[in-house]
Design an enzyme around this catalytic site. Structure first.
Site, PDB file in Angstrom:
ATOM      1  N   HIS A 306     -25.617  62.019 -25.456  1.00 18.03           N
ATOM      2  CA  HIS A 306     -26.842  62.424 -24.763  1.00 18.03           C
ATOM      3  C   HIS A 306     -28.039  61.849 -25.502  1.00 18.03           C
ATOM      4  O   HIS A 306     -28.015  61.760 -26.732  1.00 18.03           O
ATOM      5  CB  HIS A 306     -26.949  63.955 -24.704  1.00 18.03           C
ATOM      6  CG  HIS A 306     -27.919  64.421 -23.679  1.00 18.03           C
ATOM      7  ND1 HIS A 306     -29.259  64.535 -23.949  1.00 18.03           N
ATOM      8  CD2 HIS A 306     -27.745  64.757 -22.383  1.00 18.03           C
ATOM      9  CE1 HIS A 306     -29.861  64.942 -22.852  1.00 18.03           C
ATOM     10  NE2 HIS A 306     -28.986  65.080 -21.878  1.00 18.03           N
ATOM     11  N   ASP A 363     -22.018  67.016 -17.953  1.00 20.99           N
ATOM     12  CA  ASP A 363     -21.178  66.429 -16.906  1.00 20.99           C
ATOM     13  C   ASP A 363     -19.699  66.406 -17.261  1.00 20.99           C
ATOM     14  O   ASP A 363     -18.868  66.069 -16.424  1.00 20.99           O
ATOM     15  CB  ASP A 363     -21.648  64.993 -16.607  1.00 20.99           C
ATOM     16  CG  ASP A 363     -23.019  64.979 -15.968  1.00 20.99           C
ATOM     17  OD1 ASP A 363     -23.255  65.828 -15.100  1.00 20.99           O
ATOM     18  OD2 ASP A 363     -23.848  64.133 -16.332  1.00 20.99           O
TER      19      ASP A 363
HETATM   20  N1  CMC Z   1     -18.919  56.442 -25.305  1.00 19.74           N
HETATM   21  C1  CMC Z   1     -18.861  55.560 -26.328  1.00 19.74           C
HETATM   22  N2  CMC Z   1     -19.919  55.245 -27.111  1.00 19.74           N
HETATM   23  C2  CMC Z   1     -21.080  55.854 -26.847  1.00 19.74           C
HETATM   24  C3  CMC Z   1     -21.221  56.779 -25.805  1.00 19.74           C
HETATM   25  C4  CMC Z   1     -20.084  57.072 -25.025  1.00 19.74           C
HETATM   26  N3  CMC Z   1     -20.161  57.947 -24.021  1.00 19.74           N
HETATM   27  N4  CMC Z   1     -22.494  57.220 -25.767  1.00 19.74           N
HETATM   28  C5  CMC Z   1     -23.150  56.598 -26.748  1.00 19.74           C
HETATM   29  N5  CMC Z   1     -22.295  55.766 -27.410  1.00 19.74           N
HETATM   30  C6  CMC Z   1     -22.614  54.953 -28.600  1.00 19.74           C
HETATM   31  C7  CMC Z   1     -23.398  53.719 -28.234  1.00 19.74           C
HETATM   32  O1  CMC Z   1     -22.533  52.621 -27.952  1.00 19.74           O
HETATM   33  C8  CMC Z   1     -24.230  53.513 -29.467  1.00 19.74           C
HETATM   34  O2  CMC Z   1     -23.402  52.938 -30.451  1.00 19.74           O
HETATM   35  P1  CMC Z   1     -24.013  51.905 -31.543  1.00 19.74           P
HETATM   36  O3  CMC Z   1     -25.012  52.703 -32.333  1.00 19.74           O
HETATM   37  O4  CMC Z   1     -22.835  51.450 -32.325  1.00 19.74           O
HETATM   38  O5  CMC Z   1     -24.649  50.807 -30.736  1.00 19.74           O
HETATM   39  C9  CMC Z   1     -24.550  54.934 -29.921  1.00 19.74           C
HETATM   40  O6  CMC Z   1     -23.466  55.726 -29.424  1.00 19.74           O
HETATM   41  C10 CMC Z   1     -25.873  55.488 -29.383  1.00 19.74           C
HETATM   42  O7  CMC Z   1     -25.853  55.390 -27.956  1.00 19.74           O
HETATM   43  P2  CMC Z   1     -27.072  54.920 -27.048  1.00 19.74           P
HETATM   44  O8  CMC Z   1     -26.533  54.263 -25.818  1.00 19.74           O
HETATM   45  O9  CMC Z   1     -28.037  54.130 -27.882  1.00 19.74           O
HETATM   46  O10 CMC Z   1     -27.730  56.302 -26.735  1.00 19.74           O
HETATM   47  P3  CMC Z   1     -28.686  56.598 -25.527  1.00 19.74           P
HETATM   48  O11 CMC Z   1     -29.498  57.742 -25.944  1.00 19.74           O
HETATM   49  O12 CMC Z   1     -29.420  55.358 -25.123  1.00 19.74           O
HETATM   50  O13 CMC Z   1     -27.697  56.966 -24.329  1.00 19.74           O
HETATM   51  C11 CMC Z   1     -26.334  58.164 -22.831  1.00 19.74           C
HETATM   52  C12 CMC Z   1     -27.396  58.246 -23.942  1.00 19.74           C
HETATM   53  C13 CMC Z   1     -26.128  59.552 -22.215  1.00 19.74           C
HETATM   54  C14 CMC Z   1     -26.810  57.219 -21.724  1.00 19.74           C
HETATM   55  C15 CMC Z   1     -24.992  57.654 -23.449  1.00 19.74           C
HETATM   56  O14 CMC Z   1     -24.545  58.551 -24.440  1.00 19.74           O
HETATM   57  C16 CMC Z   1     -23.914  57.423 -22.394  1.00 19.74           C
HETATM   58  O15 CMC Z   1     -23.863  56.354 -21.788  1.00 19.74           O
HETATM   59  N6  CMC Z   1     -23.029  58.445 -22.148  1.00 19.74           N
HETATM   60  C17 CMC Z   1     -22.046  58.328 -21.088  1.00 19.74           C
HETATM   61  C18 CMC Z   1     -22.685  58.641 -19.745  1.00 19.74           C
HETATM   62  C19 CMC Z   1     -22.966  60.116 -19.559  1.00 19.74           C
HETATM   63  O16 CMC Z   1     -22.129  60.972 -19.840  1.00 19.74           O
HETATM   64  N7  CMC Z   1     -24.168  60.418 -19.039  1.00 19.74           N
HETATM   65  C20 CMC Z   1     -24.594  61.806 -18.754  1.00 19.74           C
HETATM   66  C21 CMC Z   1     -25.712  62.232 -19.646  1.00 19.74           C
HETATM   67  S1  CMC Z   1     -26.038  63.989 -19.595  1.00 19.74           S
HETATM   68  C22 CMC Z   1     -26.530  64.409 -18.008  1.00 19.74           C
HETATM   69  C23 CMC Z   1     -27.590  63.569 -17.395  1.00 19.74           C
HETATM   70  O17 CMC Z   1     -28.497  63.041 -18.048  1.00 19.74           O
HETATM   71  O18 CMC Z   1     -27.561  63.426 -16.200  1.00 19.74           O
END
Ligand code: CMC
Length: 427
Positions: A306, A363
């Site tokens: 998140h 989710d």
């Molecule tokens: N699986 C694998 N790796 C992950 C995941 C995941 N679900 N989420 C984050 N990471 C890794 C990412 O690759 C990065 O690694 P590194 O530092 O080595 O590059 C690190 O964790 C930080 O992630 P980020 O993408 O920079 O974080 P963000 O704040 O930009 O993204 C997020 C947040 C929710 C988009 C992401 O965690 C994600 O894609 N999760 C899966 C989709 C999901 O479940 N979304 C629902 C969010 S909650 C409800 C809503 O908002 O609607």
């Protein structure tokens, strides 16, 4: 009075006020940054940018706290119903009995949708994703209702809010019935708000609707848990769309589109599809964990991570418990639930997820409950939108009442410098 923040650049010092919120969060107020320094800030994804001051929702991602208007989400999910929470979010206070009855009665008075809307729905193929249909129908409502609201008239503002609170559940139900080939229905005003939504979705033309309290309570709780989450992607979209003084319905339609993405609300559908794929693949959770950690593989563990929560998402805790209870109460033994729990256990112990503070989000388990309630996978994000409706309305209303300026970020241009035009025959 807080200290000022000082920026030093090329030997010159610039001072900026520090703003403190009611929960002692600090922010540097950079309103004068560009005019005084000629510079802007660069913050892709707005990870460090506060876009507004807001009195609606407070969350602390480190401590796993979520409150609507000061009330803990755990308490609201247990003790309030969705309509009360909607009123709280939109108007700032929990309603008393009279106010709640009036709110519901006003909604009932507006719970019809123009018959002509059915023609619009008819034009979609059955295979259309319900989120696309919902976004279009919400936008199409404008054709039957005034497109802009005079926000200096409290009465007009209230009426616009009532209209969408009343008509949105009908649209939600219609998107599902369209896909299922069921006749469209306007529901039953004698029922509670959530019960009516459920009836509109599930009533079969040849059978009486039978209320199931376990189902209605579970749905009510899920809607509450999704009702607001401060400045997330879809809410920011609603606010920024509305900041151009576009009307409420079209701002909501933009929010629905933003919610659809798999990184946001679309994750609930993606989670279930992922769990089904793991099950079909023999239930090998480790294989999918390895895929999620492999930087060459675009696969992410859906429902994990998140932007704000770097600790347990409090909503996920409630939903996980509810999933167990609802499936137990309904006598459903879903192997997907065991796969989800197994995946969560492995992830919470894996250094990749631990180091990055990746926990299950709202989710991760919600789809398992939706599935147990008989809601088709493609409708999951529509249910999220139904829950988020009051939050979007509250945020839109707050933004307009505070007279916020049009949202218009700047950029750092990294393209070509000026160059002479080359005629077609010379290219
Ligand atoms: N699986 C694998 N790796 C992950 C995941 C995941 N679900 N989420 C984050 N990471 C890794 C990412 O690759 C990065 O690694 P590194 O530092 O080595 O590059 C690190 O964790 C930080 O992630 P980020 O993408 O920079 O974080 P963000 O704040 O930009 O993204 C997020 C947040 C929710 C988009 C992401 O965690 C994600 O894609 N999760 C899966 C989709 C999901 O479940 N979304 C629902 C969010 S909650 C409800 C809503 O908002 O609607």
């Amino acid at each position: 009075m807080k200290d000022k923040a000082i920026l030093e650049y090329e030997g010159k010092k610039y001072e900026f006020p520090v703003v403190e919120g009611t929960e002692q969060e600090l922010a540097i107020d950079i309103k004068t940054l560009r005019s005084s320094t000629g510079m802007i800030t660069l913050d892709p994804g707005y990870k460090n940018t506060g876009s507004c001051e807001s009195a609606i929702t407070y969350l602390d991602g480190e401590k796993g706290i979520l409150r609507y208007r000061g009330y803990r989400i755990e308490e609201l999910a247990e003790k309030a119903d969705f309509l009360e929470v909607a009123y709280l979010l939109i108007f700032g206070e929990l309603p008393n009995k009279e106010e709640l009855n009036q709110f519901h009665e006003d909604i009932r008075q507006e719970s019809h949708v123009d018959e002509e809307m059915k023609k619009i729905l008819d034009a979609f193929p059955k295979s259309a994703h319900p989120m696309g249909v919902l976004s279009s129908l919400t936008s199409a409502l404008i054709a039957f209702n005034p497109s802009s609201v005079n926000i200096s008239s409290e009465k007009e503002m209230y009426h616009a809010i009532i209209r969408i609170m009343a008509k949105f559940p009908v649209l939600v139900a219609w998107t599902m019935r369209k896909q299922k080939g069921l006749p469209l229905d306007y529901g039953d005003d004698s029922l509670g708000y959530v019960e009516n939504l459920h009836k509109m979705m599930f009533k079969r033309p040849n059978k009486d609707y039978v209320k199931n309290k376990i189902v209605i309570d579970a749905l009510d709780q899920l809607l509450i848990l999704h009702a607001d989450h401060e400045q997330n992607c879809s809410t920011s979209t609603v606010r920024i769309t509305g900041s151009s003084h576009a009307g409420l319905f079209v701002s909501l339609s933009a929010g629905i589109s933003a919610l659809w993405g798999p990184l946001h609300g679309g994750a609930n559908q993606a989670v279930l599809e992922m769990l089904e794929a793991i099950e079909a693949d023999g239930g090998d959770t480790q294989k999918y964990m390895n895929k999620a950690k492999d930087k060459e593989d675009p696969f992410r563990l859906m429902g994990f991570g998140h932007r704000v929560y770097k600790n347990f998402d409090p909503r996920a805790k409630i939903i996980k418990k509810a999933a167990d209870e609802v499936l137990g109460d309904l006598g459903i033994d879903d192997p997907i639930l065991s796969i989800a729990k197994g995946l969560e256990k492995v992830a919470l112990e894996d250094p990749y997820f631990v180091e990055r503070k990746l926990y299950p989000n709202v989710d991760f388990y919600s789809g398992i409950i939706y599935r147990a309630l008989g809601i088709p996978t493609e409708m999951f994000t529509v249910m999220f939108a139904m829950g988020r409706l009051p939050g979007w309305i509250a945020q839109w209303r707050e933004m307009r009442l505070r007279g916020e300026p049009i949202g218009r970020p700047r950029q750092v241009y990294i393209g070509e410098n000026e160059r002479p035009f080359v005629p077609l025959k010379k290219r």
